[in-house]
Each structure stands twice: as C-alpha cells, then as structure tokens.
Design a protein around this motif. Structure first.
Motif, PDB file in Angstrom:
ATOM      1  N   TYR A   1       0.829  -1.202   0.000  1.00  0.00           N
ATOM      2  CA  TYR A   1       0.000   0.000   0.000  1.00  0.00           C
ATOM      3  C   TYR A   1       0.864   1.253   0.000  1.00  0.00           C
ATOM      4  O   TYR A   1       0.614   2.196  -0.757  1.00  0.00           O
ATOM      5  N   ARG A   2       1.904   1.252   0.859  1.00  0.00           N
ATOM      6  CA  ARG A   2       2.778   2.421   0.923  1.00  0.00           C
ATOM      7  C   ARG A   2       3.467   2.660  -0.420  1.00  0.00           C
ATOM      8  O   ARG A   2       3.709   3.806  -0.813  1.00  0.00           O
TER       9      ARG A   2
ATOM     10  N   ALA B   1      -2.180  -4.840  -2.802  1.00  0.00           N
ATOM     11  CA  ALA B   1      -2.363  -4.981  -1.355  1.00  0.00           C
ATOM     12  C   ALA B   1      -3.697  -5.662  -1.054  1.00  0.00           C
ATOM     13  O   ALA B   1      -3.790  -6.577  -0.220  1.00  0.00           O
ATOM     14  N   LEU B   2      -4.771  -5.230  -1.760  1.00  0.00           N
ATOM     15  CA  LEU B   2      -6.077  -5.844  -1.547  1.00  0.00           C
ATOM     16  C   LEU B   2      -6.085  -7.289  -2.019  1.00  0.00           C
ATOM     17  O   LEU B   2      -6.703  -8.164  -1.397  1.00  0.00           O
ATOM     18  N   ALA B   3      -5.396  -7.567  -3.130  1.00  0.00           N
ATOM     19  CA  ALA B   3      -5.304  -8.949  -3.613  1.00  0.00           C
ATOM     20  C   ALA B   3      -4.557  -9.825  -2.616  1.00  0.00           C
ATOM     21  O   ALA B   3      -4.916 -10.991  -2.399  1.00  0.00           O
TER      22      ALA B   3
ATOM     23  N   GLU C   1      -5.978 -13.178  -0.822  1.00  0.00           N
ATOM     24  CA  GLU C   1      -5.237 -14.436  -0.825  1.00  0.00           C
ATOM     25  C   GLU C   1      -5.091 -14.977   0.598  1.00  0.00           C
ATOM     26  O   GLU C   1      -5.239 -16.181   0.848  1.00  0.00           O
ATOM     27  N   THR C   2      -4.815 -14.072   1.543  1.00  0.00           N
ATOM     28  CA  THR C   2      -4.677 -14.462   2.949  1.00  0.00           C
ATOM     29  C   THR C   2      -5.989 -15.023   3.492  1.00  0.00           C
ATOM     30  O   THR C   2      -6.019 -16.065   4.161  1.00  0.00           O
TER      31      THR C   2
ATOM     32  N   LEU D   1      -6.675  -3.332   8.937  1.00  0.00           N
ATOM     33  CA  LEU D   1      -5.828  -2.808   7.862  1.00  0.00           C
ATOM     34  C   LEU D   1      -6.574  -2.857   6.529  1.00  0.00           C
ATOM     35  O   LEU D   1      -6.549  -1.900   5.744  1.00  0.00           O
ATOM     36  N   HIS D   2      -7.252  -3.965   6.261  1.00  0.00           N
ATOM     37  CA  HIS D   2      -8.015  -4.103   5.015  1.00  0.00           C
ATOM     38  C   HIS D   2      -9.094  -3.037   4.915  1.00  0.00           C
ATOM     39  O   HIS D   2      -9.282  -2.398   3.861  1.00  0.00           O
TER      40      HIS D   2
END
Length: 975
Positions: A186-187, A194-196, A200-201, A220-221
């Motif tokens: 994201y940074r 980051a969303l993908a 996946e997680t 965080l999401h």
C-alpha cells in the motif's frame, strides 16, 4: 575460533551442552540426543568416552566441561557463543527502540542478524537437536520481523517488498508477516496488489485453518478500502525482552481438552484483565509438561516476552523460592540491571507490575508451593497471562481459573509408553503395554520411567517388565531411573505435610477399602469427625487424595502403596493394629445401626449392640441404602482382613449386604467369617454363618451349595444339642428345595422344623416358616391354604414392625392371589410390596415383586405395563447378579410376548429361561418355559414340536406333583 570434533555424534553432544550453558544436562537426556530410541547397552560408557574426547578437543580457556553425579555441563563465557551475542543484540535493540533511537536499533538488530550463517544447527540430526533448532529459528524470524517493523516505521517500503514476499512464501500462515507485506504494498502505491494479498490471505486461512484473518489484518483491510490508512507505519512491536521457556518435550502426548481450554481465544490478550490459570494435580501427572506445551503454542500472542521460573515448591532437596528472590529472577530476565532491582519485596512487586503494564507477557510460574508465594508475582494489568503449576489447589488466588489435571487416558498412556520405549519393541504386544500402563496407574511420570528403563535394557521383554511391576511391595522402587523417581516425587509432597496430616496419610494407607470418608478416618486416627473432615479436604487440596463422588475419597494406586510403605516404616506395629481394630469396630457399629433401623426383629448372636464409634446420621431406610451402597466394598475388605473378628463382622454385615443386593460381597464376608470361627473353635458362630452363607448361595442361584452348607450347619447344631438352631437350618433347607422345584422335599423339611419353631422360635422364625409353607402350597396349587399361611405371616411381621420382612409377606400374598385368580387383590398387595421394598432398600424382594406384578398384569390383559415391570425386574436381577430373579423375569417376558403375538421374542426369552433353569435345577421354571415354548410352536402350526415340549414338561410336572399336569395332559390330548 574453531575446534576439531570427532564426527556428527561429537557435534550433537557439544550442541546439547552449549544449548544449556552452565547447567547440568543429565545422562539420560544426552543419551537421548545421541541415540534417540535405540541406545546400545554400553551407552553410558560410550557417553563418558565421548565427553573425554570432547574435553581434549576444546579450548579450555573458553570452555570448561564439568561432571556431576547424574550428568555433565559446560561453562563458557557468553561472549563466545553466537546465540548469546544474538540474544544480547536483540535485547539492546529493544531498549534502543523504546528510547526512540530507531536508527541505532536498526543497526544493532542488523548486526545481530548478521551472526546467522544459515539455519540453526544445520547438518545435525535428531529429535532433540531439531526441537532446539526450531526454537532458535523462531527467534531469528521474530527478530527479522522486528527489524522490518523498525524499517517500516522509518518510512521504508518498496525495498522491503521482495524480502517480505519471500518470508510470506516460507511462512504462509504467519499473519504478522502478511500484515507487513500488505502495508508495504500500500505504501508503495500498489493498492490493488495490497487488496489482492489480503484476499489471498483470507482464502488461505479459511482453507487451511477454517478461520478468518485476525482483527489487525481486518482493520488494515478496512482502512485500505476506505483510503483511511496514513502513510506512516504503525509503531513496530518491540523485540521480545526475553524467552526463558524450557524446550518442549518431544514426546508430548494427548491433553487435547486441557490444551483447548488453555488456548481459549476468549482469554489472553483480548481479556479485560490479566489472565491467570492455575494447573494443579498430583505428583508426576504432567503439570509442567502441559504448561510448557501450552506456553509454546501461545508464544506468538505475547511478543514482549515469554518467561519461565521454577518456584521449587516441591523440589527434592531445595527450599521453595522466596517471592522476593523470584521477583529478582523475573526482573533480571527482562534485563533490568541488578543495581536497579529494588531490595524489598513490596518495591520489587511494584517494579514488576510497572514493567509489565500495557505489555503482553506470558509468565509461567512452575512448581508453586501455595497462593502466598505466587501472589506478588502476578501482573497487574490486562494484556499479560500467567500459567501456574502446583500440587496444591490455589483456591485463594483472586481472579484465577483452575484446571485440575488427571492421569492420562488409556490410549494416551499406551501411546506415551510406545513412543518412549520404541515402536519396534512394542509392536504386537498391546496386552502387555496395557498391563504396564495400568500398573503405572496411567501416571505420566511413572510411564516415562518404566518406558525409559525398558528402552535402555534391550534384554528385557515386556512380559518381564510386567512381572517386575506386578510385585506391589517393590513397584515404587522399580519406578526409578537416574534422577527421576516416583517415590521421590511423592516424598516431597509428604514432607510438606504437618505432623497430623502425615499421620492421617499413613493410617489411610492401612485402610483396606477402595475409598473412604471422614468417619472411617476418624476411626483410624481416633479423632473427632470434624477434625478428620478437615484433614481429608487438606489432603485433597494437595492432590494426595482423589475425589470422584462427594464425601468419598480415594488414593491413586501408587500413592496408596506409598502410604502403606510409610505406615510400615513409621507407625509402630502396636499402633497399626490399634488403628485397624478401631476401623473394624466402626464398621461393626455401622452395621448394627443399619440392622436396628431396617431389620429390627433380627437377633445377631454374640454381638454387643452398644456403639463405640462416631457414625453417620441414620434415620430412614434410604439412609441405610445410601451408606451400604457407599461402603459395601469396604465392608467386604475390612472383614477379609479382620482375622478373629471376621466372625462378628460377617454375622452382622453379611445379611445387610445380601439384603441390599451385594451378594458377592456377602459371600466374601461369610467365607472369611467361617474361617475365623473354625480357627477359634467358635461352633456357635460357625453354625450361624453356615446358615447365612446358605441363604447367600440361594440368592446367587447356587442351590446345591446352599443345601451342602445348611447340612454342615445342621450337623453342628445337632452336635451342640441346639434344637432351635437345628430347626432353623431345616427350614432354610426347605427354602433351597423350593428353589430347586423339589416341593415334596421342601415340605418335608419345613414340617420337620415346625414343632421346634412353634415351641422355641421367635415371632420372626414363625413368620418365615409360615411364608415358606405358603410358597410350597402355591407351587402345588393349594392357593387358598397358601394365602392363609402368607396372611398369618404378614400379620406376625406387622406385629414386629419389621418392614423388610413385611415386603416379603405382601409379595407372597399377592402371588398366591394371582394363582388363585383374585387378580385385583393380588395387584394391590404386589404394588404395596414394590413401594415398600423401594423405600427400605430390599432390592431382592423388590425385584421379585416386579416380576410377580408383571405376571398379574399379564393375566389382566395389560401387556404394556406388564412389559415395563418384567423388564425392570430383569435389569434389577442383573444388577444384583441374581439368576433366579433373572430367570423369572425372562419367563414372564416370554409369556407376555406370546400373548402379544410376538413369537420370535417369546421363543428367545423362554429358551433363555430354560437354559438358566437347567443350570440351577429349577424344575418349576423348566415346566413353565417348556409349556410356553410348546404354545409358541403350536401358534406357528408346528404340532410335533409343540407335543415334544409339552411331553417334556409333563414328565417333570408329574414327577413333582405340580398342578400343571392336568393342563398339560389336556393340551397334549387336544393336539
């Protein structure tokens, strides 16, 4: 600096010592490291040789091997161990990060990680080495995570993505790494990636573990989706200040439910207060092993530190650790310099709570002596957790939850033994393994010692080990290996007791029963019951006793042997005999009190009635039922060991046991009582017990044994010139003949007894004789004469106020009325008999009343309630072990099923009745069962089969003169 070693075994030996610097490592542990499950017979000698070779190969300026009785150790300057330098660097970086010096902390932590040149202990094999390597590798990964957090806090991001991607690939289920990767993406402006990565997680955790991402990842999401995430990274978690947990035992087995409770996600860091869990249990049950296992599984939840301290509450040869000394160890374990550790207990406790405030620590306080030792060591705010192990229940520890640990289950115990002993030597010997773990009482410490001894003795077989452990007097000595000993573990607990509690423990070792209560202990100790109650509760709290039922206590088998050993060693023989005598007198007084309450007309020969012992409150037959139910096994065990007193005990307690349905225990009492009477030449007592034993045999369906025993008693009474005693013996012989279906012989014996009973007998004797005459008349079809006899007997028993025998009278009247066709009157008497039998605990008569009531209901055409009563009688018969009642219940069930058209069930019940009747020689049941089987065959149209059954029945009935002859002849003629 390098040193030449003699090969992989030397390398593993050195690693094992260096992983425990300045500490003794026992020979058993080192042998496990070097040879695992297959040590040679010469393992100890080879270990000694390996130590000598290692000593010559090391630089003595930096390493010093030392030897003690049970093992070896290595002294070294920490500066020469990479692991020490690494841990020091991690601790320094933590301190620097706390002080806001992040760039310095990054450099310090990077230098510490540069000490690593690959996986820990690479190239060394073996379970113990691999466990140690896993712990070191975990410390390395935690340090790398901390370094990444510090770099993220310093606004790095893009450069960290490749490293984080690789770490996530290596540790796919580690959420903290995925959190950092998603944040770095994201940074770097790669929001969609980051969303993908989050998705996946989520999919991976659901597929692999069946759980959702944790709260930090979900937050965080959400922030990324709403574009609310600030560019600055969250503050990194500081590296752990210390991890002093012992290594896990590689052969940890079972305890799934206990671990589930300890790992409850409702606790831990999400709890509103500090989570305190106390694990208590008997010596050797595996409290420390479980606590360490749980601590390792919980480790990731407590990034600030995982600490372990042995409080030596029950350590052989050591005094319990003073709370102030324990706080000194804890404070220094989180790297508080010694000069900053306060001097007094109060100040140290305050500093400890201050250091743990707003942090997440897991503290294991092992081997605690009591609540007072532990209380100053507890954290004061939420976020941290404390696991405590103790042999004592820490009931006064505020806010603590308690987990009492029991011995292993049978499957767990077997697997533990096999894993330690070696599968190749235990495969195919399931029975022997089961016997070994049973002899070890399923106690983990005992199983570990037995398995370890077996593994290190290749010449032993499992059968040989079983023989050694089967010797009860030497079993505790067998369960000793090196510095581990079941006896030593018990001794520490014993020595922590005060003098009165030690004496109670010893005297309880003399108690022969499987369990006991405060009254039994009061008798053994000769103290008031209130004092005995307090002692039992105290022994329970320190897990020297077990309690499965309220008010009843018992020993673990091995502790029972230890208590007996202590009694033999420390109690003078005179005091042991006095204690046993007091217990005998208590049991006798208890029996007399029960007898007076439920069998007031009975006269026990030669037994004083004045109680000398404190007794439980007995005011109703239900009280007697409960007391005998709790004490029946103890009564039998006390009688077996009472010597000359067994005669008195059996005379009182045998009938009570029999009347309450404990026929096996009654038989045991009578057998020991007769032996004692014969040894003492006590002919009166022998005759009394012969009569009682014969009645017990009748209860068990052993009618020929009963006749033989009554015959022995009759000979004694006739030799003594005791006409009354001889008449009573004849009357009882009549009962045995009745049960055998030998009604002519029964009537002959009863009529021979009648004159002496009328002239010399008690009201109870006369009532019993009338009742048995009524039974014979009923079987012979003389129902009105039978009813007159039973009514007269019932009137006599009512005069006595003896409800126990009144049940029998009501039952017999109901039976006679049933046969006479007076069914409503019969049902009234039988229901009254059943109700009263339940009230007074007359189990045998209540069982008979049930099957008679079932027959009465059957004749009334009420088949469903008849089935219920007959099945109840069957269950009661099997619980009591009464084949006689079981046969009657099956017979009535067969007749009911026939009436209902359920021919298969009817045939099965009647066939089983015939088998039981044949084994005990009960002719009446044989006739009725054969008649019923004939009717089943006739209902199926099998005329020849029916005729065969009826002709067999007719032959028996004709020989006995039974009223069934006419009916059977009619059926045969019509067929």
């Amino acid at each position: 600096m390098s040193h030449r070693l003699g090969g992989p075994r030397q390398e593993r030996l050195l690693a094992a010592l260096l992983l425990n610097p300045d500490r003794l490592v026992t020979m058993d542990v080192l042998i496990d490291v070097l040879w695992e499950e297959n040590p040679p017979v010469t393992a100890r000698r080879q270990l000694h040789n390996a130590i000598n070779l290692l000593r010559r190969g090391l630089d003595s300026a930096h390493f010093l091997l030392f030897t003690e009785r049970h093992g070896y150790g290595i002294r070294t300057s920490g500066a020469f161990l990479d692991v020490a330098l690494f841990e020091q660097g991690v601790d320094d970086a933590r301190r620097q990060a706390r002080q806001g010096e992040r760039p310095l902390a990054i450099r310090t932590l990077s230098a510490a990680l540069d000490l690593w040149r690959g996986p820990a202990l690479a190239g060394l094999a073996g379970q113990a080495v691999e466990n140690a390597a896993a712990k070191l590798n975990e410390q390395r990964l935690a340090a790398r995570e901390t370094l990444i957090s510090l770099r993220l806090a310093e606004s790095e991001g893009t450069d960290l993505i490749p490293e984080l991607t690789a770490l996530v690939a290596e540790n796919p289920l580690r959420e903290s790494l995925r959190h950092k990767l998603i944040f770095a993406l994201y940074r770097a402006g790669r929001q969609s990636e980051a969303l993908a990565a989050y998705e996946e997680t989520r999919v991976l955790l659901a597929a692999e573990l069946g759980v959702d991402p944790g709260p930090d990842l979900r937050t965080l999401h959400s922030q990324i989706l709403r574009n609310e995430l600030e560019a600055a990274a969250p503050q990194p978690e500081p590296p752990p200040s210390g991890d002093t947990l012992p290594y896990e035992i590689p052969d940890f087995i079972g305890r799934a439910k206990e671990l589930e409770r300890l790992l409850d996600p409702a606790g831990g860091t999400n709890a509103p207060t500090v989570v305190i869990t106390s694990i208590d249990g008997m010596p050797g049950v595996g409290k420390t092993t479980l606590a360490v296992r749980a601590a390792h599984l919980l480790a990731e939840r407590y990034p600030d530190g995982r600490l372990f301290v042995d409080l030596h509450g029950h350590t052989p040869g050591q005094r319990p650790l003073d709370p102030a000394a324990a706080l000194d160890l804890l404070l220094r374990s989180i790297h508080i310099p010694p000069e900053l550790v306060p001097h007094d207990l109060v100040s140290r406790a305050a500093r400890w709570r201050s250091e743990l405030a707003h942090k997440r620590f897991l503290v294991v306080l092992d081997n605690a002596e009591n609540d007072a030792q532990v209380r100053p060591l507890l954290a004061g705010t939420s976020g941290s957790s404390v696991l405590i192990t103790s042999r004592r229940r820490l009931t006064a520890l505020e806010g603590a939850t308690s987990l009492s640990l029991d011995v292993l289950t049978d499957p767990e115990a077997r697997e533990l033994f096999r894993r330690i002993a070696g599968h190749e030597r235990t495969e195919g010997f399931a029975d022997e393994v089961g016997r070994v773990v049973t002899l070890c009482g399923f106690l983990p410490l005992a199983i570990r010692i037995a398995a370890s001894r077996f593994r290190h003795r290749p010449a032993w077989t499992l059968a040989y080990l079983v023989r050694r452990l089967s010797d009860e007097r030497h079993r505790l000595a067998e369960l000793s290996a090196g510095d581990r000993s079941v006896m030593a573990a018990f001794t520490v607990s014993y020595r922590h007791l005060g003098p009165a509690h030690q004496r109670a423990f010893r005297l309880l070792g003399l108690h022969p029963g499987p369990d006991f209560d405060e009254y039994g202990l009061a008798a053994l100790m000769d103290v008031p019951v209130a004092e005995a109650t307090d002692v039992l509760e105290d022994l329970l709290d320190v897990h020297l006793l077990i309690q499965h039922d309220a008010g009843r206590f018992h020993f673990h088998d091995l502790i029972a042997q230890y208590a007996r050993m202590r009694a033999e060693q420390e109690e003078p023989e005179q005091e042991r005999e006095a204690a046993r005598h007091r217990l005998d007198e208590y049991v006798l007084d208890l029996g007399l009190a029960c007898e007076r309450l439920i069998d007031s007309g009975r006269q026990t020969s030669g037994v004083a009635a004045a109680p000398t012992s404190a007794l439980p409150g007995l005011s109703t037959p239900e009280d007697v039922k409960a007391v005998i139910g709790a004490e029946h096994r103890t009564i039998a065990a006390v009688t077996a060991g009472a010597g000359p007193q067994a005669c008195r005990l059996a005379a009182v307690l045998g009938p009570l046991l029999l009347g309450q349905g404990y026929a096996d225990e009654a038989l045991s009492c009578y057998g020991h009582g007769i032996e004692a009477a014969r040894a003492a030449g006590h002919r009166e007592g022998e005759a009394l017990l012969c009569r009682s034993l014969g009645l017990a045999y009748i209860n068990r369906g052993r009618f020929r044994d009963a006749l033989r025993t009554f015959g022995e008693g009759l000979a004694i009474e006739e030799a003594r010139g005791n006409a009354h005693g001889a008449a009573r013996m004849l009357a009882n012989m009549g009962i045995a003949h009745i049960r055998l279906g030998e009604y002519a012989e029964a009537l002959s014996h009863l009529l021979r007894a009648s004159p002496a009973i009328e002239r010399l007998g008690t009201l109870r004797d006369r009532a019993a004789l009338l009742g048995n005459l009524g039974v014979v008349y009923t079987y012979r079809g003389r129902y009105e004469e039978a009813a007159d006899c039973h009514l007269s007997a019932l009137e006599l028993n009512s005069t006595l106020g003896n409800q126990a025998v009144e049940v029998n009278g009501l039952m017999n009247v109901g039976w006679a009325y049933t046969r006479a066709g007076r069914l409503e009157e019969a049902m009234d008497h039988l229901q009254r008999a059943l109700t009263l039998g339940d009230q007074v605990g007359a189990k045998e008569d209540a069982g008979r009343a049930m099957f008679l009531l079932a027959d009465c209901l059957r004749r009334l055409g009420r088949h469903e309630p008849a089935l219920e009563q007959a099945r109840g009688a069957l269950i009661a018969a099997r619980a009591m072990g009464s084949q006689d009642i079981e046969g009657h219940a099956l017979l009535i069930l067969g007749l009911i099923h026939h009436d209902m058209g359920e021919l298969n069930l009817a045939e099965e019940c009647l066939a089983r009745t015939l088998t039981l009747a044949g084994s005990t020689g009960q002719s009446f049941k044989q006739v009725t069962a054969l008649d019923g089987l004939g009717k089943v065959a006739a209902s199926r149209g099998h005329r020849e089969v029916a005729l065969t059954h009826w002709r067999d029945a007719l032959e028996i009935a004709d020989r006995l003169g039974l009223p069934a002859v006419d009916e059977l002849e009619r059926q045969i003629a019509e067929a």
